[in-house]
Write a protein that holds these residues in place. Structure first.
Motif, short mmCIF file in Angstrom:
data_model
loop_
_atom_site.label_atom_id
_atom_site.label_comp_id
_atom_site.label_asym_id
_atom_site.label_seq_id
_atom_site.Cartn_x
_atom_site.Cartn_y
_atom_site.Cartn_z
N THR A 16 0.83 -1.20 0.00
CA THR A 16 0.00 0.00 0.00
C THR A 16 0.87 1.25 0.00
O THR A 16 2.04 1.23 0.42
CB THR A 16 -0.93 0.05 1.21
OG1 THR A 16 -0.15 0.21 2.40
CG2 THR A 16 -1.79 -1.20 1.30
N LEU A 17 0.29 2.33 -0.45
CA LEU A 17 1.00 3.61 -0.46
C LEU A 17 1.42 4.00 0.96
O LEU A 17 2.54 4.50 1.17
CB LEU A 17 0.12 4.68 -1.08
CG LEU A 17 0.64 6.12 -1.08
CD1 LEU A 17 2.02 6.22 -1.69
CD2 LEU A 17 -0.35 7.03 -1.79
N ALA A 18 0.56 3.78 1.94
CA ALA A 18 0.90 4.13 3.32
C ALA A 18 2.10 3.33 3.81
O ALA A 18 2.94 3.85 4.56
CB ALA A 18 -0.31 3.89 4.22
N GLN A 20 5.21 4.89 2.40
CA GLN A 20 5.51 6.11 3.16
C GLN A 20 6.16 5.77 4.50
O GLN A 20 7.10 6.45 4.93
CB GLN A 20 4.23 6.91 3.37
CG GLN A 20 3.62 7.46 2.10
CD GLN A 20 2.22 7.99 2.30
OE1 GLN A 20 1.55 7.65 3.28
NE2 GLN A 20 1.75 8.83 1.38
N LEU A 34 4.01 11.03 -2.74
CA LEU A 34 2.66 10.83 -3.24
C LEU A 34 1.70 10.78 -2.06
O LEU A 34 1.92 10.04 -1.09
CB LEU A 34 2.56 9.53 -4.04
CG LEU A 34 1.21 9.27 -4.69
CD1 LEU A 34 0.96 10.26 -5.82
CD2 LEU A 34 1.12 7.84 -5.21
N SER A 35 0.63 11.57 -2.12
CA SER A 35 -0.34 11.65 -1.02
C SER A 35 -1.74 11.60 -1.58
O SER A 35 -2.13 12.45 -2.38
CB SER A 35 -0.13 12.93 -0.22
OG SER A 35 -1.04 13.03 0.85
N LEU A 36 -2.51 10.59 -1.16
CA LEU A 36 -3.88 10.39 -1.63
C LEU A 36 -4.79 10.09 -0.44
O LEU A 36 -4.33 9.55 0.57
CB LEU A 36 -3.96 9.22 -2.62
CG LEU A 36 -3.03 9.24 -3.83
CD1 LEU A 36 -3.13 7.91 -4.56
CD2 LEU A 36 -3.39 10.37 -4.76
N SER A 68 -6.86 7.81 -0.28
CA SER A 68 -6.99 6.34 -0.16
C SER A 68 -5.67 5.65 0.15
O SER A 68 -5.55 4.44 -0.04
CB SER A 68 -7.55 5.77 -1.46
OG SER A 68 -6.69 6.06 -2.56
N GLU A 69 -4.67 6.39 0.66
CA GLU A 69 -3.32 5.82 0.77
C GLU A 69 -3.24 4.62 1.69
O GLU A 69 -2.30 3.83 1.60
CB GLU A 69 -2.33 6.89 1.20
CG GLU A 69 -2.63 7.57 2.50
CD GLU A 69 -1.84 8.87 2.68
OE1 GLU A 69 -1.53 9.18 3.84
OE2 GLU A 69 -1.55 9.55 1.68
N CYS A 105 -4.97 1.91 -1.19
CA CYS A 105 -4.51 1.84 -2.58
C CYS A 105 -3.11 1.23 -2.63
O CYS A 105 -2.33 1.35 -1.69
CB CYS A 105 -4.52 3.22 -3.24
SG CYS A 105 -3.34 4.42 -2.57
N ASN A 115 -1.40 2.65 -8.29
CA ASN A 115 -0.93 4.03 -8.42
C ASN A 115 -0.15 4.22 -9.71
O ASN A 115 -0.31 5.24 -10.41
CB ASN A 115 -0.03 4.40 -7.23
CG ASN A 115 -0.73 4.37 -5.88
OD1 ASN A 115 -0.09 4.13 -4.87
ND2 ASN A 115 -2.03 4.59 -5.86
N GLY A 144 -2.30 13.38 -6.88
CA GLY A 144 -2.48 13.78 -5.50
C GLY A 144 -2.10 15.23 -5.24
O GLY A 144 -1.96 16.04 -6.17
#
Length: 478
Positions: free
Chosen positions: A123-125, A128, A140-142, A144-145, A148, A153, A160
Motif C-alpha cells: 500500500t502507499l501508506a 511512506q 505521493l499523497s492520496l 486512499s493511501e 490503494c 498508483n 495527489g
C-alpha cells in the motif's frame, strides 16, 4: 493471434491449473468471495469474474498469465480497487482477476541513492512508512493511501496533492518489473536518474491501466524529510485571484511551495456537514478558499516569515480577503481535513457528476467560468462543486443537481453534462482525465477527444504488446 475460448471445459481446466500454481491461499472461485473484487469501492462499476488469482511472487504471476493466455481467457489486473473509472472491474464474465495483494515485499531501500524498491501489492501508506524509517519521504499523497496499492498508483499515473513540487507517479518512478501479456518478465528495476539507451520502456506501462502487462515491482524516488512546514488557509474572491496568488506565492516561497489547493464555497460548506470533527477557522463564508503549504529543510519556522509577507502583500492587492496560518501540527492537520474530506462532502451535498480534468494552470479560471456558465444555461439551478490542485491545473469539477431534482433524474443528463464540460476542456488544450485514469468511464470519450493519429498509435502499441486483447480488455483503448 490468440483464440478466445468460450467453452466451459477449457475454463474448468484453467481453474485446476491455477489451483496448482497458486495453492489454496492464492485462488478464489466462490461467488461470495469473488464479489468484493468485482465491484468498485463506490459501487459505480460491477462485473463478473470466474476466478481471482492472488500470486505471492513474480514467478507465480508469470505462470498465471501464461496459463490464462494459453486458455484464451481475459485477465484484469487489480490493485487496491480504489479507482473511480472502472479500470479494475471485468467486462467479460470469463475473466480472471489478478490481484497482487499478497506481493507486498520491501525488496530494497537505499538512503544514499534515495530510492526504495517495493512489490506492487504494497500500500502507499506502507511505502511512506518505510521511507520515514530512513528519515525520507515518498511524497505521493492520496485520500486512499491506506488501501490503494503501488501497482494501481502506477497503472493510473496517480497524482495527489504534492504534484506541484514532486510530480506524479511518472516523475517518481525510476524502474519497473512487469509481467508481459505472453507471460514473460521484463526486469527493469534500474535505480538510475539517467539512462539514454533507447526507449524509456517503463513509461509505456505507467498509466496503461494494466492493458499492456502487470506491474509487479517498482523502484521509486525518495526525498529528504522536510524540517519546516507551514500551512495556511485563505479566502479569495475568485479563481483568477487564486491564480495571481499562486504566482505571488511562487515568487516569495519558490520551490518550497508544495501544495496549492482550491476549494469552492460549497466544498467548505458541505465538508463541515459531512465530517463532525471539521471546523472552519473563519466566522463567515467566502466565495473561494485556497489551502497553501510550503515545506523546506531549514530550521522550523524559517518559512513562516516569507509566507506571512506574501499573504500581507496579497491582502494589500485584494487577492486575499481573510486567512489563517497554522500554529501547530494539529492545526495544520485540521486545515488539511477540510481539503481531504471533499469526497465525503460531495456525498453530503448530493450525487454529483464527477469530472477529473486538467487544463494549463493559466487557464483554470477560464475553464471554471465557462463551465459554470454553460451548465447554468443548460440546467438552471445546477449547483457547481469544484475543488482541486490549482498548482498543477487539475480540477475536480463535480456539479450537483438542482434542488428538487433526484439523483436518478440528474444522472439522465450525464452524457449531456460530460459533453459540455469536456468540450470546454478540449478547447482549452486540456485532458478529460488528469489522475483517475480512463478505465470504462472515459473509454468512449477517448475516441472523441484524441486525434486519429494518436488513436492509431495507441492501437498499434496495444496490438504489439497484447495481440489477443486479453490484458484488461474493454479499458482505455482495447
Amino acid at each position: 493471434m490468440y483464440i478466445i475460448a468460450t467453452g466451459e471445459m477449457l475454463t474448468d481446466d484453467l481453474g485446476e491449473r491455477l489451483r496448482a500454481i497458486l495453492g489454496p491461499q492464492g485462488f478464489i472461485e466462490q461467488d461470495a468471495e469473488l464479489e468484493r473484487y468485482c465491484i468498485s469501492f463506490d459501487g459505480a462499476f460491477r462485473g463478473r469474474a470466474r476466478y481471482v488469482a492472488r500470486p505471492c511472487s513474480t514467478a507465480e504471476l508469470s505462470a498465471v498469465v501464461t496459463a490464462c493466455r494459453k486458455a484464451g481467457v481475459p485477465m484484469v489486473p487489480q490493485g487496491g480497487n480504489t479507482g473511480l473509472a472502472g479500470g479494475a472491474q471485468p467486462v467479460d464474465s470469463r475473466s480472471v482477476i489478478i490481484s497482487p495483494e499478497r506481493m507486498r515485499a520491501l525488496r530494497a531501500i537505499d538512503a544514499h541513492n534515495d530510492t526504495i524498491t517495493v512489490e506492487a501489492g504494497m500500500t502507499l501508506a506502507e511505502v511512506q512508512s518505510h521511507a520515514a524509517g530512513i528519515d525520507r519521504i515518498f511524497p505521493l499523497s492520496l485520500a486512499s493511501e491506506g488501501s490503494c496499492q503501488i501497482g494501481g498508483n502506477l497503472s493510473t499515473n496517480a497524482g495527489g496533492t504534492q504534484v506541484l513540487r514532486y510530480g506524479n507517479m511518472r516523475a517518481l518512478t525510476l524502474g519497473l518489473e512487469v509481467v508481459l501479456p505472453d507471460g514473460g518478465i521484463w526486469s527493469g528495476l534500474r535505480a538510475l536518474r539517467k539512462d539514454s539507451t533507447g526507449y524509456d520502456l517503463k513509461q509505456v506501462f505507467i498509466g496503461a491501466e494494466g492493458t499492456l502487462g502487470v506491474i509487479t515491482a517498482a523502484t521509486l524516488r525518495l526525498f529528504p524529510r522536510p524540517r519546516d512546514i507551514v500551512a495556511a488557509l485563505v479566502a479569495v474572491p475568485t479563481p483568477a485571484a487564486a491564480l495571481d496568488l499562486l504566482h505571488l506565492a511562487r515568487s516569495h516561497i519558490g520551490e518550497s511551495l508544495s501544495a496549492f489547493e482550491l476549494m469552492r464555497r460549497e466544498c467548505m460548506k458541505w465538508v463541515l456537514v459531512a465530517l463532525p470533527g471539521a471546523t472552519s477557522p473563519f466566522a463567515e463564508e467566502y466565495p473561494w478558499y485556497v489551502l497553501i503549504e510550503a515545506a523546506g529543510q531549514g530550521e522550523p519556522g524559517a518559512l513562516r516569515g516569507p509566507t506571512e509577507q506574501m499573504l500581507s502583500e496579497a491582502m494589500d492587492k485584494g487577492l486575499v480577503i481573510n486567512g489563517v496560518l497554522a500554529d501547530s501540527e494539529a492545526q495544520r492537520r485540521r486545515l488539511w481535513l477540510l481539503r481531504e474530506g471533499q469526497a465525503e462532502a460531495q456525498k453530503a451535498g448530493g450525487a454529483g457528476i464527477k469530472h477529473d480534468v486538467s487544463v494549463p494552470v493559466s487557464r483554470v479560471p477560464e475553464f471554471i467560468g465557462r463551465a459554470d456558465a454553460a451548465l447554468a444555461e443548460a440546467i438552471p439551478g445546477i449547483r457547481p462543486f469544484a475543488f482541486g490542485h490549482l498548482g498543477d491545473g487539475n480540477i475536480h469539477y463535480n456539479p450537483m443537481p438542482p434542488l428538487g431534482i433526484s439523483p436518478s433524474q440528474f444522472a439522465e443528463r450525464r452524457t449531456e453534462i460530460n459533453r459540455i464540460v469536456h468540450d470546454i476542456v478540449a478547447d482549452l488544450g486540456g485532458s478529460i482525465s488528469a489522475e483517475h485514469g480512463v478505465g470504462q468511464l472515459r473509454r468512449s470519450e477517448m475516441f472523441r477527444y484524441k486525434s486519429p493519429a494518436e488513436l492509431n498509435a495507441l492501437k498499434l502499441l496495444k496490438q504489439a504488446f497484447d495481440p489477443g486483447n486479453l490484458m484488461n480488455p474493454g479499458k482505455v483503448i482495447g
